[in-house]
Design an enzyme around this catalytic site. Structure first.
Site, PDB file in Angstrom:
ATOM      1  N   THR A  11      22.418  52.693  45.877  1.00 39.98           N
ATOM      2  CA  THR A  11      23.449  53.651  45.470  1.00 39.98           C
ATOM      3  C   THR A  11      23.670  53.671  43.975  1.00 39.98           C
ATOM      4  O   THR A  11      23.947  54.733  43.395  1.00 39.98           O
ATOM      5  CB  THR A  11      24.777  53.311  46.188  1.00 39.98           C
ATOM      6  OG1 THR A  11      24.594  53.445  47.595  1.00 39.98           O
ATOM      7  CG2 THR A  11      25.899  54.230  45.740  1.00 39.98           C
ATOM      8  N   ASP A  53      15.988  52.892  49.499  1.00 37.92           N
ATOM      9  CA  ASP A  53      17.329  52.742  50.051  1.00 37.92           C
ATOM     10  C   ASP A  53      17.315  51.376  50.721  1.00 37.92           C
ATOM     11  O   ASP A  53      16.407  51.081  51.503  1.00 37.92           O
ATOM     12  CB  ASP A  53      17.601  53.849  51.065  1.00 37.92           C
ATOM     13  CG  ASP A  53      19.032  53.824  51.582  1.00 37.92           C
ATOM     14  OD1 ASP A  53      19.434  52.771  52.132  1.00 37.92           O
ATOM     15  OD2 ASP A  53      19.732  54.834  51.463  1.00 37.92           O
ATOM     16  N   SER A  54      18.290  50.543  50.454  1.00 36.06           N
ATOM     17  CA  SER A  54      18.185  49.164  50.941  1.00 36.06           C
ATOM     18  C   SER A  54      18.224  49.070  52.457  1.00 36.06           C
ATOM     19  O   SER A  54      17.866  48.042  53.022  1.00 36.06           O
ATOM     20  CB  SER A  54      19.276  48.274  50.322  1.00 36.06           C
ATOM     21  OG  SER A  54      20.543  48.548  50.871  1.00 36.06           O
ATOM     22  N   THR A  85      23.541  48.104  48.459  1.00 38.10           N
ATOM     23  CA  THR A  85      24.494  47.137  49.009  1.00 38.10           C
ATOM     24  C   THR A  85      24.246  46.810  50.484  1.00 38.10           C
ATOM     25  O   THR A  85      24.638  45.733  50.950  1.00 38.10           O
ATOM     26  CB  THR A  85      25.937  47.641  48.859  1.00 38.10           C
ATOM     27  OG1 THR A  85      26.093  48.884  49.569  1.00 38.10           O
ATOM     28  CG2 THR A  85      26.286  47.850  47.396  1.00 38.10           C
ATOM     29  N   ASP A  86      23.604  47.706  51.234  1.00 40.44           N
ATOM     30  CA  ASP A  86      23.499  47.488  52.673  1.00 40.44           C
ATOM     31  C   ASP A  86      22.795  46.191  53.030  1.00 40.44           C
ATOM     32  O   ASP A  86      23.194  45.482  53.950  1.00 40.44           O
ATOM     33  CB  ASP A  86      22.795  48.667  53.354  1.00 40.44           C
ATOM     34  CG  ASP A  86      23.678  49.894  53.447  1.00 40.44           C
ATOM     35  OD1 ASP A  86      24.913  49.749  53.401  1.00 40.44           O
ATOM     36  OD2 ASP A  86      23.136  51.007  53.570  1.00 40.44           O
ATOM     37  N   THR A 155      28.187  38.063  52.278  1.00 38.56           N
ATOM     38  CA  THR A 155      28.019  38.981  53.398  1.00 38.56           C
ATOM     39  C   THR A 155      28.748  40.269  53.066  1.00 38.56           C
ATOM     40  O   THR A 155      29.803  40.252  52.425  1.00 38.56           O
ATOM     41  CB  THR A 155      28.563  38.364  54.710  1.00 38.56           C
ATOM     42  OG1 THR A 155      28.151  39.158  55.820  1.00 38.56           O
ATOM     43  CG2 THR A 155      30.062  38.232  54.703  1.00 38.56           C
ATOM     44  N   ARG A 221      24.081  36.075  68.862  1.00 40.27           N
ATOM     45  CA  ARG A 221      25.413  36.131  68.263  1.00 40.27           C
ATOM     46  C   ARG A 221      26.448  35.938  69.370  1.00 40.27           C
ATOM     47  O   ARG A 221      26.797  36.858  70.086  1.00 40.27           O
ATOM     48  CB  ARG A 221      25.615  37.456  67.529  1.00 40.27           C
ATOM     49  CG  ARG A 221      24.630  37.667  66.391  1.00 40.27           C
ATOM     50  CD  ARG A 221      24.859  38.976  65.645  1.00 40.27           C
ATOM     51  NE  ARG A 221      26.128  38.942  64.924  1.00 40.27           N
ATOM     52  CZ  ARG A 221      27.139  39.767  65.181  1.00 40.27           C
ATOM     53  NH1 ARG A 221      27.043  40.663  66.156  1.00 40.27           N
ATOM     54  NH2 ARG A 221      28.259  39.694  64.503  1.00 40.27           N
ATOM     55  N   GLN A 254      29.968  35.563  66.213  1.00 41.36           N
ATOM     56  CA  GLN A 254      30.428  36.881  65.792  1.00 41.36           C
ATOM     57  C   GLN A 254      31.645  36.781  64.885  1.00 41.36           C
ATOM     58  O   GLN A 254      32.001  37.761  64.228  1.00 41.36           O
ATOM     59  CB  GLN A 254      30.746  37.728  67.024  1.00 41.36           C
ATOM     60  CG  GLN A 254      29.535  38.033  67.878  1.00 41.36           C
ATOM     61  CD  GLN A 254      29.890  38.734  69.175  1.00 41.36           C
ATOM     62  OE1 GLN A 254      30.712  39.650  69.204  1.00 41.36           O
ATOM     63  NE2 GLN A 254      29.277  38.299  70.273  1.00 41.36           N
TER      64      GLN A 254
END
Length: 328
Positions: A11, A53-54, A85-86, A155, A221, A254
């Site tokens: 971005t 795009d990440s 950022t993703d 994260t 998870r 989670q």
């Protein structure tokens, strides 16, 4: 100070198009203008030939970042990686494992709003990253919205405001010595890692289908401190079968803040007895990239639990886990 900016996409350098935001901004010019009042600073600029795009980033892209940084190591004092950022936290963790002992600061940053757009956070994040890499003791880290986070502890927590990243278990973003791996590091490559999220009512049959054919590894998870639907008939048998076939099953939580303890509750102990491995207090990003890192070294399956519980780059808060000394 001589700083190299490595622009991978994301971005921070996007512009508006009829299709939505896409790479196209002149990030090198934006940075030159932003830092023109820093006569103490010499900057270099490198970029991926094909900006990404990440959300499209792969382990091969992590390796491209690592290779670029290694290639320019002796030419610069510090490095700032500009990234979408993703999956920025994934790439920062991956670089942390591969560049332990690199000896020079590497800070990842990006933006929620591109350069040149109203309300852009890009200028503040770039300035902050430059200030961060001025500290030679910094290792691999993420700088975002005024916060410096160790590369294996970040994260993404928000896509809606400037404070995009948090650290569930803060740790110093310090330079760490390279572990004695015993063999030359192999590059990152893709691995078939199944990520399964436990939900109420999940059946053993669904779990088996989600992990068939058997992948290279499974990230399960679960809940809380590492429990899952172990009382569901046949659920732990799936873990046993995966484990006996050489597929490790690693249990995460989670909950954003947790430390897996498979011995605390009977529901967790059942997973442990079936062969599951607890991920301690690693973030999802740190655990996933660590699995990719370890699998890329072609470790024997029997050695994987020891290495998962060995702190390589600050991803673990150590207690009494065993510490490995050499790969292979």
């Amino acid at each position: 100070m001589n700083v190299l900016f490595l622009y991978t996409g994301g971005t921070i350098g996007m512009v508006g198009t009829p299709r939505g935001l896409e790479p196209g901004g002149d990030v090198e010019a934006e940075i030159a203008s932003l830092l023109r009042d820093r006569p103490d600073l010499t900057t270099g600029f490198a970029r991926f030939e094909h900006l990404i795009d990440s959300s499209d980033a792969t382990p091969e892209d992590w390796q491209r970042i690592v290779d670029r940084l290694r290639a320019h190591r002796d030419e610069h004092d510090a490095f700032v990686v500009l990234h979408g950022t993703d999956t920025l936290a994934h790439s920062a963790a991956a670089a942390s494992y591969a560049l332990a002992g690199f000896g020079k600061p590497v800070v990842f940053t990006g933006a929620q709003v591109p350069f040149g757009m109203p309300g852009s956070d890009a200028p503040d994040n770039v300035r902050g990253a430059v200030e961060a890499v001025a500290d030679a003791a910094i290792g691999r880290a993420v700088f975002f919205d005024g916060e410096l986070i160790a590369g294996t502890r970040a994260t993404k927590s928000s896509a809606l405001d400037r404070h995009g990243f948090t650290s569930p278990h803060p740790a110093p973003a310090a330079e760490r010595p390279a572990p004695d791996l015993g063999v030359p590091l192999a590059p990152y490559r893709r691995h078939d890692i199944a990520v399964v999220t436990a939900v109420p009512g999940m059946t053993a049959e669904r779990f088996r289908h989600l992990t068939s054919p058997a992948p290279d590894a499974v990230l399960l998870r679960g809940y809380g401190l590492g429990v899952g639907p172990s009382g569901e008939p046949g659920f732990t048998r799936v873990i046993e079968d995966l484990n006996s076939g050489g597929t490790p099953v690693v249990v995460l939580s989670q909950s954003q803040r947790s430390r897996i303890d498979l011995e605390r509750y009977a529901a967790g102990r059942a997973l442990l007895d079936a062969g599951a491995i607890g991920a301690a207090d690693m973030t999802f990003e740190a655990a996933y990239t660590k699995l990719c890192f370890l699998l890329s070294q072609d470790l024997p399956a029997a050695d994987l639990p020891t290495w998962l519980h060995t702190d390589l780059a600050g991803e673990l808060t150590l207690r009494a886990e065993p510490v490995a000394t050499a790969l292979g």
